[in-house]
Write an enzyme that holds these catalytic residues in place. Structure first.
Site, mmCIF file in Angstrom:
data_model
loop_
_atom_site.group_PDB
_atom_site.id
_atom_site.type_symbol
_atom_site.label_atom_id
_atom_site.label_comp_id
_atom_site.label_asym_id
_atom_site.label_seq_id
_atom_site.Cartn_x
_atom_site.Cartn_y
_atom_site.Cartn_z
ATOM 1 N N LYS A 64 -14.804 4.690 -5.748
ATOM 2 C CA LYS A 64 -13.777 5.147 -6.681
ATOM 3 C C LYS A 64 -14.361 5.261 -8.101
ATOM 4 O O LYS A 64 -15.477 4.795 -8.353
ATOM 5 C CB LYS A 64 -12.602 4.161 -6.628
ATOM 6 C CG LYS A 64 -11.870 4.200 -5.274
ATOM 7 C CD LYS A 64 -10.760 3.153 -5.191
ATOM 8 C CE LYS A 64 -9.991 3.298 -3.888
ATOM 9 N NZ LYS A 64 -8.892 2.289 -3.787
ATOM 10 N N TYR B 293 -3.867 10.398 0.016
ATOM 11 C CA TYR B 293 -2.973 9.236 -0.006
ATOM 12 C C TYR B 293 -1.539 9.615 0.390
ATOM 13 O O TYR B 293 -0.588 8.960 -0.054
ATOM 14 C CB TYR B 293 -2.997 8.586 -1.397
ATOM 15 C CG TYR B 293 -4.231 7.745 -1.673
ATOM 16 C CD1 TYR B 293 -4.606 6.711 -0.810
ATOM 17 C CD2 TYR B 293 -5.014 7.953 -2.802
ATOM 18 C CE1 TYR B 293 -5.731 5.930 -1.062
ATOM 19 C CE2 TYR B 293 -6.140 7.167 -3.058
ATOM 20 C CZ TYR B 293 -6.489 6.157 -2.184
ATOM 21 O OH TYR B 293 -7.596 5.372 -2.439
ATOM 22 N N PHE C 199 3.599 2.585 -6.877
ATOM 23 C CA PHE C 199 2.293 2.659 -7.553
ATOM 24 C C PHE C 199 1.577 3.985 -7.330
ATOM 25 O O PHE C 199 0.476 4.183 -7.857
ATOM 26 C CB PHE C 199 1.394 1.489 -7.113
ATOM 27 C CG PHE C 199 1.116 1.408 -5.633
ATOM 28 C CD1 PHE C 199 0.147 2.218 -5.036
ATOM 29 C CD2 PHE C 199 1.819 0.518 -4.823
ATOM 30 C CE1 PHE C 199 -0.118 2.142 -3.675
ATOM 31 C CE2 PHE C 199 1.559 0.441 -3.451
ATOM 32 C CZ PHE C 199 0.591 1.252 -2.881
ATOM 33 N N ARG D 82 -14.328 -1.520 7.069
ATOM 34 C CA ARG D 82 -13.222 -2.151 6.336
ATOM 35 C C ARG D 82 -13.543 -3.625 6.052
ATOM 36 O O ARG D 82 -13.171 -4.153 5.013
ATOM 37 C CB ARG D 82 -11.924 -2.044 7.134
ATOM 38 C CG ARG D 82 -11.440 -0.614 7.354
ATOM 39 C CD ARG D 82 -10.601 -0.094 6.236
ATOM 40 N NE ARG D 82 -9.389 -0.846 6.017
ATOM 41 C CZ ARG D 82 -8.447 -0.483 5.151
ATOM 42 N NH1 ARG D 82 -8.589 0.613 4.426
ATOM 43 N NH2 ARG D 82 -7.368 -1.206 4.997
ATOM 44 N N THR E 209 -7.438 -5.168 0.641
ATOM 45 C CA THR E 209 -6.942 -4.236 -0.380
ATOM 46 C C THR E 209 -6.865 -4.921 -1.744
ATOM 47 O O THR E 209 -7.275 -4.361 -2.759
ATOM 48 C CB THR E 209 -5.552 -3.705 0.036
ATOM 49 O OG1 THR E 209 -5.682 -3.072 1.314
ATOM 50 C CG2 THR E 209 -5.004 -2.727 -0.987
ATOM 51 N N ARG F 114 -15.368 -5.831 -2.278
ATOM 52 C CA ARG F 114 -14.274 -6.135 -3.214
ATOM 53 C C ARG F 114 -14.287 -7.613 -3.610
ATOM 54 O O ARG F 114 -13.968 -7.957 -4.751
ATOM 55 C CB ARG F 114 -12.934 -5.732 -2.593
ATOM 56 C CG ARG F 114 -12.727 -4.208 -2.539
ATOM 57 C CD ARG F 114 -11.551 -3.842 -1.652
ATOM 58 N NE ARG F 114 -11.218 -2.425 -1.667
ATOM 59 C CZ ARG F 114 -10.395 -1.855 -0.803
ATOM 60 N NH1 ARG F 114 -9.820 -2.583 0.160
ATOM 61 N NH2 ARG F 114 -10.127 -0.565 -0.868
ATOM 62 N N ASN G 199 -9.960 -1.402 -7.358
ATOM 63 C CA ASN G 199 -10.619 -2.089 -6.243
ATOM 64 C C ASN G 199 -11.861 -1.363 -5.698
ATOM 65 O O ASN G 199 -12.255 -1.566 -4.554
ATOM 66 C CB ASN G 199 -9.614 -2.457 -5.156
ATOM 67 C CG ASN G 199 -9.014 -1.267 -4.464
ATOM 68 O OD1 ASN G 199 -9.324 -0.114 -4.795
ATOM 69 N ND2 ASN G 199 -8.155 -1.513 -3.481
ATOM 70 N N HIS H 137 -12.869 2.963 -1.260
ATOM 71 C CA HIS H 137 -11.921 3.310 -0.212
ATOM 72 C C HIS H 137 -12.636 3.254 1.123
ATOM 73 O O HIS H 137 -13.826 3.519 1.205
ATOM 74 C CB HIS H 137 -11.399 4.733 -0.442
ATOM 75 C CG HIS H 137 -10.656 5.292 0.735
ATOM 76 N ND1 HIS H 137 -9.352 4.957 1.003
ATOM 77 C CD2 HIS H 137 -11.051 6.124 1.738
ATOM 78 C CE1 HIS H 137 -8.971 5.573 2.125
ATOM 79 N NE2 HIS H 137 -9.977 6.284 2.586
ATOM 80 N N GLU I 234 -9.871 12.563 6.841
ATOM 81 C CA GLU I 234 -10.439 12.426 5.501
ATOM 82 C C GLU I 234 -11.795 13.127 5.406
ATOM 83 O O GLU I 234 -12.117 13.736 4.387
ATOM 84 C CB GLU I 234 -10.539 10.934 5.126
ATOM 85 C CG GLU I 234 -9.148 10.350 4.886
ATOM 86 C CD GLU I 234 -9.092 8.827 4.838
ATOM 87 O OE1 GLU I 234 -10.144 8.177 4.740
ATOM 88 O OE2 GLU I 234 -7.966 8.286 4.901
HETATM 89 P P1 DAT Z 1 -6.742 0.267 1.240
HETATM 90 O O1 DAT Z 1 -7.409 0.980 0.095
HETATM 91 O O2 DAT Z 1 -7.265 -1.123 1.407
HETATM 92 O O3 DAT Z 1 -6.760 1.059 2.528
HETATM 93 P P2 DAT Z 1 -3.946 1.040 1.017
HETATM 94 O O4 DAT Z 1 -4.288 2.204 1.862
HETATM 95 O O5 DAT Z 1 -2.779 0.203 1.424
HETATM 96 O O6 DAT Z 1 -5.196 0.066 0.827
HETATM 97 O O7 DAT Z 1 -3.659 1.526 -0.468
HETATM 98 C C1 DAT Z 1 -4.487 2.493 -1.060
HETATM 99 C C2 DAT Z 1 -4.804 2.076 -2.477
HETATM 100 O O8 DAT Z 1 -3.596 2.003 -3.232
HETATM 101 C C3 DAT Z 1 -5.430 0.688 -2.613
HETATM 102 O O9 DAT Z 1 -6.814 0.699 -2.401
HETATM 103 C C4 DAT Z 1 -5.059 0.329 -4.025
HETATM 104 C C5 DAT Z 1 -3.679 0.950 -4.181
HETATM 105 N N1 DAT Z 1 -2.639 -0.047 -3.890
HETATM 106 C C6 DAT Z 1 -2.278 -0.505 -2.666
HETATM 107 N N2 DAT Z 1 -1.302 -1.421 -2.740
HETATM 108 C C7 DAT Z 1 -1.037 -1.538 -4.075
HETATM 109 C C8 DAT Z 1 -0.119 -2.325 -4.834
HETATM 110 N N3 DAT Z 1 0.732 -3.176 -4.247
HETATM 111 N N4 DAT Z 1 -0.148 -2.184 -6.180
HETATM 112 C C9 DAT Z 1 -0.987 -1.335 -6.794
HETATM 113 N N5 DAT Z 1 -1.875 -0.565 -6.136
HETATM 114 C C10 DAT Z 1 -1.890 -0.662 -4.804
HETATM 115 MG MG MG Z 2 -5.814 2.811 3.055
#
Ligand code: DAT
Ligand code: MG
Length: 150
Positions: free
Chosen positions: A11, A51, A59, A87, A93, A104, A114, A117, A128
């Site tokens: 990122k 996304y 968010f 992962r 996350t 992370r 974080n 991805h 993707e």
């Molecule tokens: P990951 O990136 O671990 O697959 P995700 O797909 O649930 O997680 O979410 C995508 C991204 O969105 C994540 O890397 C950071 C952001 N995100 C997720 N949950 C969040 C939250 N509760 N508050 C703020 N940002 C969040």
């Molecule tokens: Mg994800």
């Protein structure tokens, strides 16, 4: 080749902090095979598709703005169980829940910064990869695999 490929972009914070090499190193050292790598300036439309499953989250606008804040480095890694294990290499996350030794866990603190991805399933990895590498990716056989796989 072993067919499971996660799409793993670094990122914007990871690129600006100079952690691209470190993240690549984790996957290389594990034994996975790099089959695509590209510095990219994603569009809002690409990120909204990437996304798409999070569109309704509060968010979401902040997430898209963060991902638009600078270049990202997209990469595709291939190897046995690469999505699931990739992962694990990333961590949770929320970085504060990530064990030391994960990317992370070692390099970041807040969920909204974080670093990286990783595709969460083989099916989403395929989607993707098609989104970020429309030109396609090519996997070339390597002799090294005899030292990695039994
Ligand atoms: P990951 O990136 O671990 O697959 P995700 O797909 O649930 O997680 O979410 C995508 C991204 O969105 C994540 O890397 C950071 C952001 N995100 C997720 N949950 C969040 C939250 N509760 N508050 C703020 N940002 C969040
Ligand atoms: Mg994800």
């Amino acid at each position: 080749g072993v067919p499971f490929k996660p799409d793993t972009p670094v990122k914007p914070d990871g690129v600006e902090r100079g952690l691209v090499g470190e993240i690549i190193k984790r996957f290389e050292s594990k034994g996975y095979k790099l089959v695509a790598l590209q510095l990219m300036h994603p569009t809002k439309e690409q990120l909204e598709e990437h996304y798409g499953d999070l569109k309704t989250k509060s968010f979401f606008p902040k997430l898209v703005a963060y991902m638009l804040s600078g270049p990202v480095v997209g990469m595709v890694w291939e190897g046995k169980d690469a999505v699931k294990t990739g992962r694990k290499l990333l961590g949770e996350t929320n970085p504060l829940n990530s064990a030391p030794g994960t990317i992370r866990g070692d390099f970041c603190i807040d969920v909204g910064k974080n670093l990286c991805h990783g595709s969460d399933a083989v099916e989403s990895a395929q989607k993707e990869i098609a989104l970020w590498f429309p030109q396609g990716v090519k996997s070339v056989a390597r002799g090294l695999d005899r030292l990695i796989y039994e």
